[in-house]
Every structure is written in C-alpha cells, then in structure tokens.
Design an enzyme around this catalytic site. Sequence first.
Site, PDB file in Angstrom:
ATOM      1  N   TYR A 158       0.447  -1.031  -0.096  1.00  0.00           N
ATOM      2  CA  TYR A 158       0.180   0.007  -0.358  1.00  0.00           C
ATOM      3  C   TYR A 158       0.940   1.233   0.389  1.00  0.00           C
ATOM      4  O   TYR A 158       2.349   1.466   0.676  1.00  0.00           O
ATOM      5  CB  TYR A 158      -1.280   0.464   1.048  1.00  0.00           C
ATOM      6  CG  TYR A 158      -1.803  -0.772   1.231  1.00  0.00           C
ATOM      7  CD1 TYR A 158      -3.091  -0.947   1.014  1.00  0.00           C
ATOM      8  CD2 TYR A 158      -1.510  -2.361   2.024  1.00  0.00           C
ATOM      9  CE1 TYR A 158      -4.096  -2.226   1.268  1.00  0.00           C
ATOM     10  CE2 TYR A 158      -2.447  -3.782   2.139  1.00  0.00           C
ATOM     11  CZ  TYR A 158      -3.801  -3.159   1.622  1.00  0.00           C
ATOM     12  OH  TYR A 158      -4.540  -4.548   1.898  1.00  0.00           O
ATOM     13  N   HIS A 166      -6.407   2.129  -0.886  1.00  0.00           N
ATOM     14  CA  HIS A 166      -6.206   0.603  -1.699  1.00  0.00           C
ATOM     15  C   HIS A 166      -4.919  -0.027  -2.236  1.00  0.00           C
ATOM     16  O   HIS A 166      -4.325   0.833  -2.793  1.00  0.00           O
ATOM     17  CB  HIS A 166      -7.315   0.448  -3.444  1.00  0.00           C
ATOM     18  CG  HIS A 166      -8.916   0.180  -3.282  1.00  0.00           C
ATOM     19  ND1 HIS A 166      -9.514  -0.815  -1.882  1.00  0.00           N
ATOM     20  CD2 HIS A 166      -9.700   1.819  -3.142  1.00  0.00           C
ATOM     21  CE1 HIS A 166     -10.912   0.112  -2.472  1.00  0.00           C
ATOM     22  NE2 HIS A 166     -10.250   1.262  -2.578  1.00  0.00           N
ATOM     23  N   LYS A 206      -4.883  -5.549  -8.868  1.00  0.00           N
ATOM     24  CA  LYS A 206      -3.715  -5.112  -8.469  1.00  0.00           C
ATOM     25  C   LYS A 206      -2.707  -5.170  -9.980  1.00  0.00           C
ATOM     26  O   LYS A 206      -2.933  -6.563 -10.932  1.00  0.00           O
ATOM     27  CB  LYS A 206      -3.168  -6.136  -6.463  1.00  0.00           C
ATOM     28  CG  LYS A 206      -4.310  -5.515  -6.010  1.00  0.00           C
ATOM     29  CD  LYS A 206      -4.326  -6.076  -4.845  1.00  0.00           C
ATOM     30  CE  LYS A 206      -5.515  -6.584  -3.614  1.00  0.00           C
ATOM     31  NZ  LYS A 206      -5.515  -4.821  -3.380  1.00  0.00           N
TER      32      LYS A 206
END
Length: 259
Positions: A158, A166, A206
Amino acid sequence: MDLKVSMESTTTRWKGKGFAEIARSNPMSQTLDQLQQALTQQPKTRALLSGQSALLEATPAQADLLNRACLGRPIVTAEKDKQWFELGLEEALYLHHHMKCLPIVCENENPMNDDVLWARMKSVTKRFPVLYKAYSHLRSKRWVVRSGSQYGADFVVYRHHPALVHSEYAAIVRSPGCNSTRGGDARLESWPDLQCALRVCGSVAKMLLVLNVDSKGCMAEEERFPACLEEYTVEECVIKRWTPEKCREGSQTVGTNEN
C-alpha cells in the site's frame, strides 16, 4: 504481457474523498518515528517470540501508533489498560533490527542475541531470509506491507494506511538460484503459473510485483546476521497483463518490453 523493471508511479486509488489530504498530513515516516520513540521510551517493552509470530504487550499510546503504522494485529483481551499485538516475524525483526526499538525475548524471557534470533526465525521457514530482505526493502521505501496470503502472494503493498487507500501491488518473492530445501521458490517458473497470478491480481485491481532476491546462490547455514543481509540484492519487476486494444496501430504501447 508487459514488464517494467521497477515499481512505477501509478494512479493512487483512495477509498474516500479527502483521504489523500489526510495521508499527506500524516506521512508514514513521521508515524514510524513516533512509534520508534514510544517503544524506546518504555524500557520494559519487549516482544515474546512464539512460533510464527511475536507477541507484544503495548501501552495505549504504543497500540495507537502500531495501528497507524500498520505493524502487527491487535489481539482482543479483557484488559482495558493493555493491548496485545501479534507481530509477524518480518515485522518483529524490522522493529528489532532496522528501527532498533524492540528487544525480542524467548520463552524464559531472556533477550536473544542476533545470532540466536536469526537462527530461530530461519527454523520457522527456510524462506525467511529472502522474505525479510524483501519486506525491509519495501518498508525502507515507505511502502506499507501486509500479508498477501489471501491473494496467493507473499505481501500486498500500500502507498499509505489500508484504511485510506487500496493496495497497488501483490508481491511475490523469489530467490533464483536456490533450491526449495535452501529457501528457494519455484513459483512463476512456468507460463500457466504466471498467468494464474496475473489473473488473480487483475481480478482485484492490483499489479503483480515480483521481487527477485539474489542471496548469492543460496542461504548458508553458517551465515551471520545482519552481515548476510548486506550481501543480498533486490530486483523489482512489475508485470501486467498485455491488453491488445492498447497495442493496436495508432495506440500508444504500454510498457517497456513485450513478450
């Protein structure tokens, strides 16, 4: 598939309006400095190494800073004036070695020296040296690092506190040149394995971050801590799925290399 050799500047996905300003007003480096002071100012503060974690009895002020720094997980107890935290091995050693603010004791509550502590942590998992090197590498860059087991990764990364933003990367740590009995990892050595990892990362928005930790061939049993860590090097590689629409004629190609 697109590859980049280092972590890139991505668009940060904040969880709410105004959260970016909150993060700028509370930099993680400042929180870590405050935590370091809070731990060192209490001479009785220490963590008990227990299996795959270390248990830390924290004061309310220390507990608040541990939460803000995203280190450990609180354990719910009936004690109102004390808070117990469970630290992962990488987190515990980072506080002990890198920040030099947390003594670690064994079952008889005697402090462990570096050699004993290193041997105990390596006995839990042979991959611990490369995992810790990767963890400390990311933390030193002021990334917040948490367990990535829920995504099939070693860590999730992060830009700031998970309550505000997020995570941007799911990180997998590899040590090329080491076999599995000496701490090596066979993950991502086949195309199907790599494609599975990319699909999982894509489904949770991601990017896949591969950290190749060069441990100079293998991690010898007689290596001395912390000198051995200075010999390790970390290579960052960000891998994203190739999007055909972005590579058609007239479109700007994304990435530096294509396979």
